[in-house]
Motif scaffolding. Structure first.
Motif, PDB file in Angstrom:
ATOM      1  N   PRO A  33       0.933  -1.300   0.269  1.00 13.30           N
ATOM      2  CA  PRO A  33      -0.026   0.063  -0.130  1.00 13.30           C
ATOM      3  C   PRO A  33       0.848   1.349  -0.020  1.00 13.30           C
ATOM      4  O   PRO A  33       0.239   2.505   0.038  1.00 13.30           O
ATOM      5  N   VAL A  34       2.192   1.125  -0.151  1.00  9.69           N
ATOM      6  CA  VAL A  34       3.128   2.513  -0.199  1.00  9.69           C
ATOM      7  C   VAL A  34       3.612   2.531  -1.263  1.00  9.69           C
ATOM      8  O   VAL A  34       3.899   1.481  -2.127  1.00  9.69           O
ATOM      9  N   SER A  82       1.872  13.836   5.021  1.00 10.53           N
ATOM     10  CA  SER A  82       1.329  12.895   3.939  1.00 10.53           C
ATOM     11  C   SER A  82       1.347  11.532   4.630  1.00 10.53           C
ATOM     12  O   SER A  82       1.297  10.548   3.940  1.00 10.53           O
ATOM     13  N   GLY A  83       1.953  11.209   5.891  1.00  7.97           N
ATOM     14  CA  GLY A  83       2.258  10.179   6.339  1.00  7.97           C
ATOM     15  C   GLY A  83       3.600   9.525   5.858  1.00  7.97           C
ATOM     16  O   GLY A  83       3.755   8.134   5.957  1.00  7.97           O
ATOM     17  N   GLY A  84       4.433  10.162   5.152  1.00  9.40           N
ATOM     18  CA  GLY A  84       5.762   9.642   4.703  1.00  9.40           C
ATOM     19  C   GLY A  84       6.927   9.928   5.292  1.00  9.40           C
ATOM     20  O   GLY A  84       6.988  10.369   6.136  1.00  9.40           O
ATOM     21  N   VAL A  85       7.891   8.992   5.033  1.00  6.84           N
ATOM     22  CA  VAL A  85       9.308   9.254   5.701  1.00  6.84           C
ATOM     23  C   VAL A  85      10.111   9.738   4.444  1.00  6.84           C
ATOM     24  O   VAL A  85       9.912   9.503   3.089  1.00  6.84           O
ATOM     25  N   VAL A 100       9.281   7.599   0.948  1.00  2.95           N
ATOM     26  CA  VAL A 100       8.272   6.412   0.840  1.00  2.95           C
ATOM     27  C   VAL A 100       7.083   7.098   1.696  1.00  2.95           C
ATOM     28  O   VAL A 100       6.890   7.646   2.538  1.00  2.95           O
ATOM     29  N   LEU A 101       5.753   6.956   0.940  1.00  7.19           N
ATOM     30  CA  LEU A 101       4.307   7.436   1.622  1.00  7.19           C
ATOM     31  C   LEU A 101       3.270   6.515   1.219  1.00  7.19           C
ATOM     32  O   LEU A 101       3.771   5.582   0.465  1.00  7.19           O
ATOM     33  N   PRO A 102       2.138   6.829   1.758  1.00  6.24           N
ATOM     34  CA  PRO A 102       1.105   5.848   1.502  1.00  6.24           C
ATOM     35  C   PRO A 102       0.754   6.198  -0.310  1.00  6.24           C
ATOM     36  O   PRO A 102       1.032   7.311  -0.481  1.00  6.24           O
ATOM     37  N   ARG A 378      11.105  -4.426   1.692  1.00  8.51           N
ATOM     38  CA  ARG A 378      10.912  -2.771   1.967  1.00  8.51           C
ATOM     39  C   ARG A 378      10.997  -1.951   0.768  1.00  8.51           C
ATOM     40  O   ARG A 378      12.185  -2.077   0.082  1.00  8.51           O
TER      41      ARG A 378
ATOM     42  N   GLY B 381       0.174   6.946   8.474  1.00  9.06           N
ATOM     43  CA  GLY B 381       0.888   7.127   7.334  1.00  9.06           C
ATOM     44  C   GLY B 381       2.249   5.958   7.461  1.00  9.06           C
ATOM     45  O   GLY B 381       2.660   4.960   7.103  1.00  9.06           O
ATOM     46  N   SER B 382       2.911   6.311   8.525  1.00 13.30           N
ATOM     47  CA  SER B 382       4.219   5.692   9.015  1.00 13.30           C
ATOM     48  C   SER B 382       3.781   4.254   9.371  1.00 13.30           C
ATOM     49  O   SER B 382       4.821   3.404   9.684  1.00 13.30           O
ATOM     50  N   LEU B 384       1.439   2.290   8.320  1.00 14.86           N
ATOM     51  CA  LEU B 384       1.306   1.716   7.074  1.00 14.86           C
ATOM     52  C   LEU B 384       2.859   1.243   6.524  1.00 14.86           C
ATOM     53  O   LEU B 384       2.931   0.224   6.099  1.00 14.86           O
ATOM     54  N   ILE B 385       3.745   2.236   6.535  1.00 11.90           N
ATOM     55  CA  ILE B 385       4.988   1.688   6.161  1.00 11.90           C
ATOM     56  C   ILE B 385       5.731   1.018   7.142  1.00 11.90           C
ATOM     57  O   ILE B 385       6.457  -0.019   6.602  1.00 11.90           O
TER      58      ILE B 385
END
Lengths: 443, 465
Positions: A33-34, A82-85, A100-102, A378, B381-382, B384-385
């Motif tokens: 999902p990412v 945005s939920g990312g790293v 890397v994000l949703p 990953r 989000g994290s 999920l990751i």
């Protein structure tokens, strides 16, 4: 089923080149999902100018400091909100930027990368601030800890003679401090032309599909103007004809350490001979049954730990020619380095004469296969592996084929690699604990 | 055409285009965290098994954790040393396999197995190509029930351990960690994470074998399997190999750690340091506390991710550090909040001042709705990751199960994060980040950093690294 029969991961690679020269690699993976987005730029610390050591890495920091559409700090905030790293890293021959994000944030990620590749905001204030941050990074990773910079900073000046190959990629403080905004502008204009970069998208492309992703890429990156790409110089230099030695003191190290550096074949023109060295490194030190583990650690008790690697920064296929094979060991103070070297030479001679056994090779290739699968589990690592191989060698497929190619190596190729190391010069770096009488006293 | 290079642009020209700034694209809808069902079983000997089908790569992750507290109510250097030698020699011999035999058998299926220990757990974990799971379980069962800890291997590993301990203790982060654990937990066993070389030297092979019989027991242990496997078949495979594993008593769980007591920071002298380690700590929040989710978001706002107040202040504004992080560790009976950064000697006092300022600001100037929304999106989000790999999922399932939480708790995380209100986060920020709740240590060259730190106040008598 033998373990080497495992099918390589089915991954479709789609390529495109925009009219401004930007190369694009799309590798959809519907099982996650990412999504990952990375930009690999064809400039690393080997290309930085003399008098500006550490500049490629310093510039990497500046690329996070804002752009025409985004204030300072906004890049971090938008990725994370945005939920990312995210991160970036500077290597010998390339610099990468990635997030890397949703999957829902794919277009936003493309926007963020495009904006700084088009118009980064380079300011004196940010430059001075990031010089300070980089100095803290160097204090943390090099100056204030035992074995800091061992061997990646310390070994090259022993093995190599030319500035690009020999200098410290983290940089000297005085040269970092002298960096100017003009240096940064000129570095960007020269090396960050769209034709000198590769955009990789890997993972959940959701409803967009490959064509949809490409349309998004065109929308965000398409109007970055074409600029000529720099001529990439050769960094080739002769292999040393004899052994070179150098000792360096380490104020924090409690035990001596040594690194042995060798030159390896060109991964572009002699890929299998190059990979034979990667397999040789495993035969020497990966696992309890590996040759140098058994000899140096268990039988002779000469070292505390030993490891070998084809590649200066930890893995194979991460640089163009010339590249470095390293053996590193930490050993007790009463062990003479020449005893360790003698034992290493013995084991290399034995491998050169007899080669490894077929079983030894099949065990090591199974170990490679599973380690690579695990890394590929990953999205971030698989994306970076694909992007780096595409940029350096024009073949992202190398990342997917690596387990098979390593498994196909024959004992005589490993023997050849061992003989090659014995047949040429090498660098020996000795890290010597510096006396710290103050630390032994009680107050 | 001339040979001269075209003129490169100025920084200002580079930062501007004719069309000007552009708008940020909107986000789509974030998918749910795709979590597999988890099949569980408990064998008659007390071993608990969790298995989950997670393909993606043709691998399997195996993770066994056994509670392994010492019998003493206080830190016992001899126990710590004995357990460390135990794990270092666990894979060096059984009745049927020697060190090389164990390694060869695992390598043939692309396998790896490692053993480690901390004050709370003994852990054996590894991975292999999924088709090699039976081999990994064979080897694991053999070492759990039949490791011999040969005399010569114990002698050799004692020597190597002494050297590795010397190397570890030369690392500033290890010095800081040991000082911090002593500061917040005193002589509770949880503070004894790394043995002394002296205690290691006194461990005999016979003692290691006694410790193995005493601590490597099935009742209370938990084995997690995640990968390209069929859960039921995998559980049967474990039952066949580990059903006969016995122990004379249940595994020993660590007693509750004492609560962190607020107070002065201890200055620890490390001569010649060019950088200082700031390690502040306060009581944390357990997962089943109703304020846990609000606390998690407050922590992100303070220093739990890059876009945090503290990081933006001391790194991106002041350039004092490469990194600054706040995070929680769970300990028996509770949790502890840690606030960590490494800074140059000459800005140590300045960095402490800014740290206390940002902690105070959490109480006095509550997180804004924008700050909270950013933290909320990042947390979802994290998650999920972070769960998007077999190894991460195995580790998370094992930890949650040990506190009685299942995969549903993970499934519901995004919903709970969505529901937390701005007021709840503001309350958590005030309750948990107030500077008055903290204590900690600062490791560095006290001759250089001491005068300015003491001038700030709240610095206790110094010790030595």
């Amino acid at each position: 089923m033998s373990v080497t029969d495992v099918e390589p991961a089915a991954l479709e690679l789609h390529r495109a080149t925009l009219s401004n020269g930007l190369r694009v690699l799309i590798a959809p993976d519907p099982t996650t999902p990412v999504v990952g987005v990375s930009v690999h730029v064809d400039v690393g610390f080997r290309s930085e100018p003399e008098g500006r050591t550490g500049f490629a890495h310093l510039f990497e920091h500046l690329m996070f400091q804002g752009s025409e559409s985004l204030e300072k700090l906004a890049h971090f905030r938008h990725v994370q909100a945005s939920g990312g790293v995210f991160n970036g890293s500077t290597h010998q021959d390339y610099t990468d930027y990635f997030e890397v994000l949703p999957g829902a944030a794919l277009e936003r990620a493309l926007f963020l990368e495009a904006d700084r590749l088009r118009a980064p905001k380079l300011t004196v204030e940010n430059l001075r601030n990031q010089v300070d941050v980089v100095k803290e990074e160097i204090r943390l990773n090099v100056q204030n800890r035992p074995y800091g910079g061992f061997p990646w900073i310390l070994l090259p000046p022993v093995l190599y003679d030319t500035f690009p190959n020999a200098h410290n990629g983290y940089g000297d403080f005085s040269e970092l401090e002298q960096a100017t905004l003009e240096d940064a502008a000129s570095f960007f204009d020269t090396f960050y032309a769209p034709g000198n970069a590769l955009l990789t998208i890997h993972g959940d492309v959701a409803e967009h599909g490959v064509d949809g992703v490409l349309a998004l890429v065109e929308r965000h990156f398409g109007d970055i103007p074409f600029r000529p790409t720099p001529q990439r110089p050769s960094f080739a230099e002769p292999v040393p004809g004899s052994e070179r030695r150098q000792s360096v003191p380490d104020a924090h190290a409690p035990l001596p350490a040594m690194a042995i550096g060798y030159r390896v074949p060109d991964p572009t023109t002699e890929p299998d001979a190059y990979l034979a060295h990667a397999m040789l490194a495993s035969v020497l030190t990966d696992g309890e049954a590996a040759r140098l583990q058994r000899r140096l650690v268990h039988a002779d008790g000469l070292v505390t730990d030993v490891s070998a690697s084809n590649g200066l920064m930890g893995g194979p296929l991460d640089a163009r020619d010339p590249d470095t094979f390293t053996i590193t060991a930490v050993h007790p103070a009463d062990v003479e380095p020449d005893r360790v070297l003698g034992a290493v030479d013995d084991e290399l001679d034995r491998l050169a004469a007899q080669g490894p056994s077929a079983e030894e090779l099949s065990r090591q290739s199974a170990r490679w296969a599973s380690a690579l699968h695990r890394e590929d589990d990953r999205v971030m690592f698989r994306m970076l592996g694909l992007g780096a191989r595409e940029l350096l060698y024009g073949r992202a497929e190398l990342a997917l084929e690596l387990p098979e190619r390593l498994a196909a190596l024959r004992p005589e190729q490993i023997a050849g690699a061992a003989g090659r190391l014995r047949g040429a010069g090498r660098a020996v770096l000795l890290v010597e604990p510096a006396a710290q009488p103050d630390q032994e006293e009680t107050p | 055409m001339t040979a001269t290079q075209p003129r490169t642009r100025t920084a200002e020209e580079i930062g501007r285009t004719e069309t000007g700034p552009r708008p940020l694209p909107a986000l789509g809808r974030t998918r749910d965290v795709p979590l597999p069902d988890v099949t569980t079983a408990t064998l008659p000997n007390g071993l608990r098994i969790l298995a989950a089908h997670r393909p993606g790569v043709p691998m399997v992750e195996v993770l066994l954790r056994i509670p392994a507290a010492g019998p003493s109510a206080t830190a016992d250097p001899a126990y710590t040393a004995g357990m460390e030698v135990l794990v270092e020699t666990m894979l060096t011999g059984t009745a049927t396999r020697d060190r090389v035999g164990i390694d060869d058998e695992l390598a043939a299926v692309g396998g790896e197995l490692g053993v480690g220990v901390d004050p709370e757990w003994l852990q054996a974990g590894g991975s292999a190509l999924a088709s090699g799971l039976p081999v990994v379980l064979d080897v694991l069962a053999d070492v759990l029930t039949g490791a011999t800890h040969p005399d010569d291997e114990v002698a050799r590993e004692r020597g190597r351990l002494a050297e590795r301990i010397a190397v570890a203790r030369a690392q500033p982060r290890t010095v800081a960690r040991e000082a911090l654990q002593r500061k917040r937990f005193g002589d509770h066993p949880i503070s004894s994470e790394m043995p002394t070389a002296e205690a290691v030297a006194g461990i005999t092979a016979e003692r290691v074998r006694e410790l193995h019989a005493d601590t490597v027991v099935p009742d209370g242990a938990r084995l997690v399997l995640v990968g390209d496997i069929d859960p039921d078949t995998a559980i049967e495979s474990v039952r066949a190999r580990l059903g006969g594993w016995t122990g004379s008593h249940p595994a020993r769980e660590l007693s509750d750690a004492p609560a962190v007591v607020p107070g002065d920071l201890e200055l620890v002298h490390r001569p010649g340091s060019v950088q200082s380690q700031l390690r502040l700590t306060a009581p944390g929040v357990v997962r089943d506390d109703p304020r846990y989710t609000a606390f998690q978001l407050a922590n992100l706002v303070f220093g739990g991710y890059f876009s945090s107040r503290w990081m933006e202040n001391i790194r991106e504004d002041k350039g004092y550090t490469y990194g600054a992080h706040s995070s929680q560790e769970f300990v028996p009976g509770g949790a502890v909040l840690g606030v960590d950064t490494d800074v140059a000697s000459d800005v140590t006092a300045a960095a402490l001042l800014e740290t206390r300022y940002e902690l105070g600001r959490m109480a006095a100037v509550p997180p804004t709705p924008e700050e909270i929304e950013s933290a909320r999106r990042y947390a979802i989000g994290s998650l999920l990751i972070s769960l998007d790999s077999q190894s991460a999922l195995a580790g998370t399932l094992s930890v949650l199960d040990s506190v009685g939480l299942g995969v549903d708790w993970l499934r519901d995380r995004p919903a709970r994060l969505e529901e937390v209100t701005v007021e709840q986060v503001a309350d958590a920020a005030c309750d948990f980040f107030a500077p008055t709740r903290f204590t900690g240590v600062i490791v560095g060259d006290a001759d250089v950093i001491g005068p300015r730190l003491r001038a700030l106040g709240g610095i206790a008598q110094e010790g030595r690294a």
